[in-house]
Motif scaffolding. Structure first.
Motif, PDB file in Angstrom:
ATOM      1  N   THR A 166       8.760  10.247  -0.402  1.00  0.00           N
ATOM      2  CA  THR A 166       9.817   9.436   0.314  1.00  0.00           C
ATOM      3  C   THR A 166       9.503   8.185   0.797  1.00  0.00           C
ATOM      4  O   THR A 166      10.188   7.161   0.863  1.00  0.00           O
ATOM      5  N   LEU A 167       8.357   8.279   1.589  1.00  0.00           N
ATOM      6  CA  LEU A 167       7.585   7.033   2.068  1.00  0.00           C
ATOM      7  C   LEU A 167       7.478   5.844   0.962  1.00  0.00           C
ATOM      8  O   LEU A 167       7.762   4.700   1.453  1.00  0.00           O
ATOM      9  N   ALA A 168       6.806   6.291  -0.035  1.00  0.00           N
ATOM     10  CA  ALA A 168       6.735   5.439  -1.022  1.00  0.00           C
ATOM     11  C   ALA A 168       8.309   4.957  -1.474  1.00  0.00           C
ATOM     12  O   ALA A 168       8.088   3.704  -1.819  1.00  0.00           O
TER      13      ALA A 168
ATOM     14  N   THR B 211      -7.237   6.899  14.627  1.00  0.00           N
ATOM     15  CA  THR B 211      -7.554   8.191  14.059  1.00  0.00           C
ATOM     16  C   THR B 211      -6.338   8.842  13.066  1.00  0.00           C
ATOM     17  O   THR B 211      -6.483   9.029  11.868  1.00  0.00           O
ATOM     18  N   LEU B 212      -5.178   8.392  13.664  1.00  0.00           N
ATOM     19  CA  LEU B 212      -3.862   8.868  12.520  1.00  0.00           C
ATOM     20  C   LEU B 212      -4.023   8.141  11.394  1.00  0.00           C
ATOM     21  O   LEU B 212      -3.601   8.804  10.225  1.00  0.00           O
ATOM     22  N   ASP B 213      -4.156   6.663  11.725  1.00  0.00           N
ATOM     23  CA  ASP B 213      -4.166   6.070  10.371  1.00  0.00           C
ATOM     24  C   ASP B 213      -5.016   6.408   9.274  1.00  0.00           C
ATOM     25  O   ASP B 213      -4.881   6.506   8.228  1.00  0.00           O
ATOM     26  N   LYS B 214      -6.311   6.655   9.959  1.00  0.00           N
ATOM     27  CA  LYS B 214      -7.451   6.983   9.055  1.00  0.00           C
ATOM     28  C   LYS B 214      -7.197   8.352   8.147  1.00  0.00           C
ATOM     29  O   LYS B 214      -7.391   8.472   7.317  1.00  0.00           O
ATOM     30  N   ASN B 215      -6.643   9.248   9.089  1.00  0.00           N
ATOM     31  CA  ASN B 215      -6.438  10.585   8.507  1.00  0.00           C
ATOM     32  C   ASN B 215      -5.306  10.278   7.382  1.00  0.00           C
ATOM     33  O   ASN B 215      -5.513  10.878   6.352  1.00  0.00           O
TER      34      ASN B 215
ATOM     35  N   GLU C 269       0.827  -1.196   0.022  1.00  0.00           N
ATOM     36  CA  GLU C 269       0.111   0.139  -0.090  1.00  0.00           C
ATOM     37  C   GLU C 269       0.931   1.248   0.164  1.00  0.00           C
ATOM     38  O   GLU C 269       0.678   2.186  -0.843  1.00  0.00           O
ATOM     39  N   LEU C 270       1.942   1.280   1.099  1.00  0.00           N
ATOM     40  CA  LEU C 270       2.658   2.610   1.039  1.00  0.00           C
ATOM     41  C   LEU C 270       3.588   2.689  -0.215  1.00  0.00           C
ATOM     42  O   LEU C 270       3.914   4.128  -0.459  1.00  0.00           O
ATOM     43  N   ALA C 271       3.774   1.765  -0.858  1.00  0.00           N
ATOM     44  CA  ALA C 271       4.450   1.885  -2.155  1.00  0.00           C
ATOM     45  C   ALA C 271       3.935   2.748  -3.251  1.00  0.00           C
ATOM     46  O   ALA C 271       4.538   3.489  -4.106  1.00  0.00           O
TER      47      ALA C 271
ATOM     48  N   ILE D  26      -1.462   9.529   2.183  1.00  0.00           N
ATOM     49  CA  ILE D  26      -0.196   9.174   2.471  1.00  0.00           C
ATOM     50  C   ILE D  26      -0.173   7.592   3.007  1.00  0.00           C
ATOM     51  O   ILE D  26       0.839   7.009   2.620  1.00  0.00           O
ATOM     52  N   GLY D  27      -0.852   7.529   3.911  1.00  0.00           N
ATOM     53  CA  GLY D  27      -0.863   6.258   4.812  1.00  0.00           C
ATOM     54  C   GLY D  27      -1.470   5.150   4.173  1.00  0.00           C
ATOM     55  O   GLY D  27      -2.213   5.305   3.261  1.00  0.00           O
ATOM     56  N   ALA D  28      -1.204   3.908   4.562  1.00  0.00           N
ATOM     57  CA  ALA D  28      -1.928   2.712   3.992  1.00  0.00           C
ATOM     58  C   ALA D  28      -3.297   2.606   4.484  1.00  0.00           C
ATOM     59  O   ALA D  28      -3.454   2.898   5.687  1.00  0.00           O
ATOM     60  N   ASP D  29      -3.986   2.143   3.592  1.00  0.00           N
ATOM     61  CA  ASP D  29      -5.542   1.835   4.036  1.00  0.00           C
ATOM     62  C   ASP D  29      -5.486   0.496   4.612  1.00  0.00           C
ATOM     63  O   ASP D  29      -5.465  -0.591   4.146  1.00  0.00           O
ATOM     64  N   LEU D  30      -5.393   0.594   6.150  1.00  0.00           N
ATOM     65  CA  LEU D  30      -5.535  -0.674   6.781  1.00  0.00           C
ATOM     66  C   LEU D  30      -6.896  -1.197   6.463  1.00  0.00           C
ATOM     67  O   LEU D  30      -6.808  -2.798   6.549  1.00  0.00           O
TER      68      LEU D  30
END
Lengths: 252, 312, 252, 312
Positions: free
Chosen positions: C122-124, C178-182, C114-116, C188-192
Motif C-alpha cells: 500500500t505504501l509503495a 528508532t522507528l525509522d530504523k526499524n 525509496e518508499l516506492a 517497509i520504511g525508507a532508508d534515511l
C-alpha cells in the motif's frame, strides 16, 4: 415586563462585548510597545474579562439550568455571540487598538452610567462595580488618542488611518434595536437614545482636540448585536474555544 | 575616604549584614556582577512572559484566563522592579533592553522551551516558578538593598504563582485520563530543564564563590537544586505523576533524594542559542520593541509639545 | 517484523507531513503574489492533501476499527501529530514559503523514491502514485529558489533570511530515529541513511547555484516526528479542527 | 473599407450569429462595453476567491477541503481566462488590476458579504454559482468570440461547483438539527443578495438594450432573475429549508414564481462601497498584490539575467 429570555439576551450582549474585547487585548500581552503599556493593556483585558464573568454568571442563573459561566462563554457557535462588530476587529497595531478601545470605552462609560440605575438589581450592581474600572479605561485610551494623534507625523498618520478604518464601526453601539428599546421600556436596559448624542459629541470633540480629521462617512456597520459578525470572529472563537471543544465536559 | 577605607567600610557592612545602598561605595566588580545578575533576572521576567502568554487566548475557562493574564502581568511588573533596581547601579533600561535585543545579555534558558499544551501552564507555575523561588528567596537577603527589596515583592507573588501552577496540575491529575496524561507529559518535558535552572554544578560555577563572599548569593547551585528536588518529589507523589528520572530515590543516610545525572550538553546547547525557541523568543521581543518605536516616539513628542505649551 | 502499530505510526508521519504542509499552503489561496502562482500554491496544497488522504485511509484500515480518515486527520491532540517541524512553520512571506517548500520537496522526492519499493504494497503504491506530483513540486520550488535567490537585491536578501531561518529545520527529515530504523530493517520504511547525503548535496548545490550563502550552523531542530512541536502547530490545529470539534459526530 | 462598410460588416456578422474576433473592426462602444463587462467578470472571479477562501483552512473533512481548494483554484483559473479574453481587446492585465486595486473597477457585489459559517460554502455554491450560471450560459453565445469561448469553459466548471454547493447543503439538511439550522441561516443571508446579482430591474438598467442589440447579453436582468428563482425554489423544497420571502408563491397563470420586492437600497449601498466586506476585500487584494511586488520583480530580473547569459 421583560421575559427571562429578554434579560438573558441583553446580558449576553454586555458579556460578549467584554469577553471578546478582553480576548483581543490579551493578544497584546507580552508584545506591547513598552512595558508599562503592556501592563496597562493586560490590566484592561483583566477588567473586561472580570466584568464579563459577572454578566455570564448572571446569564447562567437566568437560564435556570446547570449551565456555568464557561458553558455560555465558550460553547456557543459564531452566530450566537452578540458582541459589537467593533470589539472583534483585529488589533493591527497599537494605534488601531487605541482607537477601537477609545470608541468602546466612551460608549461603555455612558452605558454603565445608565445601567447603574437599572431596575434589574443584578445588572445595576455589576454596572456600578464596573464604573471605576471603565472610567480608568476611558482616561487611558483617551490620553493615548491625544499622544498618538498629536504626537509625531507618523503617529498622526497611523492614528488617522485607524480612525478612518474603525469609523463605520464606531456607533453600532448606540443604535437601538428592538431588544434595546424593549429593555429600555422595561426599565432594565440603558436608554441608547439618551446617550447617543453624548457619546458622539464626546468622541468628536476629543478626536478634534487630538488634531485628527473626522471622517465624513455616515454609514454604520451593524449586525453584531444580532450575531451577524465579521469574518474575524470565527478565528478568534476557534482559538478561544479550542480546549473546551477538544475535551468536552472536562474540568479545568 | 581613600580606597582602602572604602573597601573596609564595604566589607564591614557585608559582615554586619547591613545593606549596600546605591550611593554607597562598592567595588567595580560587585557592581558589574549585580548589573549582570539583576538585568538577566529582569530579562528573564520579560522573556518569561512569552511561553505562558502563548496560552492566554486559549485558556480553558474564564477563571483560568483571568489568573493566567494576571500572572503574566505580574511578570511584567517584576521586570519593572528589577529594571529599576538595576538603574540604581547607573545603567539605563534602554541600554539593558538593547543588550537583550541584540542577544548580548542572557536570560533564563528555561524560557527557550515551548509551551505545547495547557498543562505546561501548570508545570511552569509548579516547577519553573518553584525553582525560581528557591533561587530567589535567599536573594531577599542579598547584600545590595534595592535588589533585596525588589526580591521581597517578587517572591511574594511568585509563591502565589507557584501554588496556582500546582493547582492547575492537581486539577488535571484529578481530571480525565487524557488530562492526567497531559500533566504527566508536561512534567516529563519540564523536569530536567527546571533542575538545570540552578545552573552548572558547583565545580563548574566559577563565580559562585565570589558571589557568596559578597553575599549576593547565599547558597551554591547544587545546594539549591537539592532543596528544590527534595521539596518537589513529594508534591509529584501527591499529584500521582512520575518524575522522569529512574535514578531518583530517597537516600536514608543523607536525608535527601539522589537523582540521575543532568544532560549538561543540552543545557549548554540551549544557553548557546540552540534551544527550541531561542530565536523565536528573541524575535518576538525585538518585534514588540521595533513595532513600538513609533508609539514611544509619539508619547515623547506629545509630552514635549505639552511642556512647551505650558512653558509658553 | 513490523507490528501494525509500527506501520500505523510510520504512516501517520507521512500523512501528517502532507496534511500540515498542505494546510499551510492553503492559507495562501487567494493571497498569492500573482495569479499563476496562487494557482500553483493551491495546486501543491491539493496534491499534498490528496496524498495525505491516501495515507490516512490506510492508517484507518490499520487501526482495524471504524475510524475514518477524518477521525485521524482531525481528532488527535497536538502531541499526537507526527509531522516534521519544518512543515508547520508559518508562511511569513513568499520567500519563506518557497524555502520551506524546497527543503521539503527535495526530501519528499527522495523519500518517495525509496518508499516506492517498500515491501508494504500500500505504501509503495501511494509513493508511486505521488512521485509525478512531487517531481513537479520540486521543480517548481527549485525554480523559485533560483528566481528569488538570483533575482533582485531585495529578493536575494529576503530569501537568504528565509534560508537562515529555516536551516535548522532543513534536515530533521533525514535524521533517523528508532522507528525509522526499524521500519527500514523490516523493508517497509525508507532508508534515511541512504538519502541523507543525496538530499544534503542536492540542496546545497542548488542553493549555491541560486547565489545563496549556506549557513554554517550544523545544529538541527528535531522533535516533530515524536510529537514535540513548535508553538505554531497548536494554533494551526485549533483552526483546522474547529468544526470537527464543535460538532462532534456530525457528517459533512 | 470605410467606416460605413465596416459597420455594415459588423452588423452582418451580428445578424448572422457569426463571432466578432479580436482583429475584426468593432465599434468603440462595443469594445468599451466588453472591456468593462469582461474585466468586471474577471475581477469578480478573483475577489470571489476570498469569501470561500475564508473556510479552506477550516473545512470540516478532508474531502471537503480538497473540493473547496479545487473550487477556489478554479475561480483563479476563470480569472485568468477572462483577463486573457480582455487582453484581446487591447488592454493589459496590469491595467485592469490597477483599476481593481484603486476601486475604479467594480466586481460582483455579492462578494462583499461575509462567509460566517461552513454552510455559506454550500449556499454560495448553490445560489451564487447558480445565479452566475444563469447569467453566464447565455454568454457562451456572446457575439465576441474570445469571451464566448472563455465562458464555455467557465460554465462547465461552474455547474460542477453549483452541484457541489448543493450537495453541501443537502448533507447539512440531512444532518443534525444544528446543521440544518446552519443551512437555513445561510439561505436566509444569501437569498436576497443572490437574486440581486442579476442587477437592477430592467426599467433601471439603461445599458441592457444596447448590450442585447450587440448580442453581448441575450436576456434581460429580470428574465434571468425569474429563471433563477423558478429553478431554485424547488431545490429549496427538496432541502426542506425555507426561502426567506413571505411573498414567494407559485403563480398558476404565469407559470412562474411571484416574489417579494427587492431592497434596492441595500443593493446600491453595497455597490457604492458600504457592504459588510467591501473594504476588507479590496484591502486583501491590494495586500496580496503589494506583498507580491518583490516576487514579480525578482522573476522578471531573473528571466532578464538568463536571457542575457544565453545571448552572450
Amino acid at each position: 415586563m421583560a421575559t427571562q429570555q429578554d434579560t438573558y439576551d441583553y446580558t449576553l450582549r454586555l458579556a460578549d462585548n467584554c469577553l471578546i474585547l478582553g480576548q483581543r487585548l490579551a493578544e497584546w500581552c507580552g508584545h506591547g510597545p513598552v512595558l508599562e503599556q503592556d501592563i496597562a493593556l493586560t490590566n484592561i483585558s483583566l477588567d473586561l474579562i472580570g466584568q464579563a464573568r459577572n454578566y455570564y454568571q448572571y446569564a447562567a442563573e437566568l437560564t435556570g439550568s446547570k449551565k456555568s459561566e464557561d458553558d455560555i462563554a465558550f460553547l456557543r457557535n459564531d452566530r450566537e455571540y452578540k458582541n459589537l462588530l467593533l470589539v472583534e476587529q483585529p488589533n493591527i497595531d497599537f494605534g488601531y487598538t487605541i482607537i477601537r478601545q477609545y470608541f468602546f470605552d466612551v460608549f461603555h462609560f455612558h452605558l454603565l452610567n445608565e445601567l447603574a440605575t437599572s431596575q434589574d438589581k443584578t445588572l445595576a450592581g455589576i454596572a456600578q462595580k464596573s464604573q471605576k474600572e471603565v472610567t480608568y479605561h476611558k482616561r487611558w485610551s483617551g490620553q493615548w488618542v491625544f499622544r498618538l494623534g498629536d504626537g509625531t507625523d507618523e503617529s498622526h498618520e497611523r492614528t488617522q488611518a485607524a480612525l478612518d478604518h474603525f469609523w463605520p464601526y464606531a456607533f453600532e453601539s448606540v443604535i437601538p434595536d428592538t431588544l434595546d428599546k424593549n429593555m429600555t421600556q422595561y426599565g432594565i436596559g440603558a436608554d441608547l437614545s439618551k446617550i447617543e448624542e453624548i457619546v458622539k459629541k464626546e468622541i468628536t470633540n476629543h478626536l478634534r482636540e487630538a488634531t485628527l480629521t473626522l471622517p465624513t462617512e455616515t454609514w454604520n456597520q451593524t449586525g453584531g448585536k444580532n450575531g451577524l459578525h465579521s469574518e474575524h470572529l470565527g478565528y478568534l472563537l476557534a482559538e478561544m474555544q479550542h480546549l473546551q471543544r477538544a475535551y468536552p465536559g472536562a474540568e479545568w | 575616604m581613600n580606597t582602602i577605607d572604602l573597601e573596609k567600610e564595604f566589607q564591614r557592612k557585608l559582615d554586619a549584614e547591613e545593606k549596600i545602598e546605591p550611593k554607597d561605595w562598592m567595588p567595580d566588580d560587585y557592581r558589574k556582577t549585580l548589573i549582570r545578575q539583576i538585568s538577566q533576572h529582569a530579562h528573564s521576567e520579560i522573556v518569561g512572559m512569552l511561553p505562558e502568554g502563548n496560552w492566554l487566548t486559549r485558556a480553558p475557562s474564564l477563571r483560568r484566563k483571568v489568573a493566567a493574564l494576571a500572572k503574566v502581568q505580574d511578570e511584567a511588573g517584576h521586570g519593572l522592579y528589577l529594571y529599576s533596581a538595576c538603574e540604581t547601579l547607573g545603567v539605563e533600561r534602554d541600554e539593558l533592553l538593547e543588550q537583550l535585543h541584540t542577544g548580548k545579555a542572557k536570560y533564563s534558558s528555561i524560557f527557550n522551551y515551548p509551551t505545547l499544551t495547557w498543562a505546561d501552564m501548570g508545570a511552569i507555575g509548579w516547577l519553573v516558578d518553584g525553582a525560581a523561588i528557591m533561587n530567589q528567596v535567599p536573594l531577599c537577603r542579598c547584600s545590595y538593598g534595592p535588589y533585596a527589596r525588589a526580591m521581597v515583592r517578587v517572591c511574594k507573588e511568585e509563591s502565589f504563582h507557584q501554588r496556582q501552577g500546582y493547582e492547575i496540575m492537581l486539577t488535571l491529575c484529578n481530571g480525565t485520563p487524557e488530562q492526567k496524561a497531559m500533566a504527566q507529559d508536561a512534567l516529563n518535558r519540564w523536569w530536567w530543564p527546571s533542575i538545570m535552572m540552578f545552573g552548572p554544578n558547583d565545580a563548574d560555577s566559577p563565580h559562585t564563590a565570589q558571589s557568596m563572599q559578597w553575599k549576593i548569593k547565599r547558597f551554591t547551585n547544587d545546594e539549591l537544586r537539592q532543596r528544590f528536588i527534595d521539596a518537589t518529589v513529594p508534591q509529584a507523589d501527591i499529584l500521582g505523576i512520575k518524575i522522569p528520572d529512574p535514578d531518583l530515590k530517597w537516600n536514608e543516610e543523607t536525608k535527601h533524594y539522589d537523582f540521575g545525572s543532568i544532560d549538561w550538553d543540552e543545557f549548554w546547547a540551549v544557553v548557546k542559542g540552540n534551544g527550541p525557541c531561542n530565536k523565536e523568543r528573541l524575535a518576538a521581543r525585538n518585534k514588540a520593541h521595533d513595532n513600538g518605536a513609533w508609539v514611544r516616539e509619539a508619547a515623547l513628542a506629545y509630552t514635549e509639545k505639552k511642556r512647551k505649551k505650558t512653558a509658553a
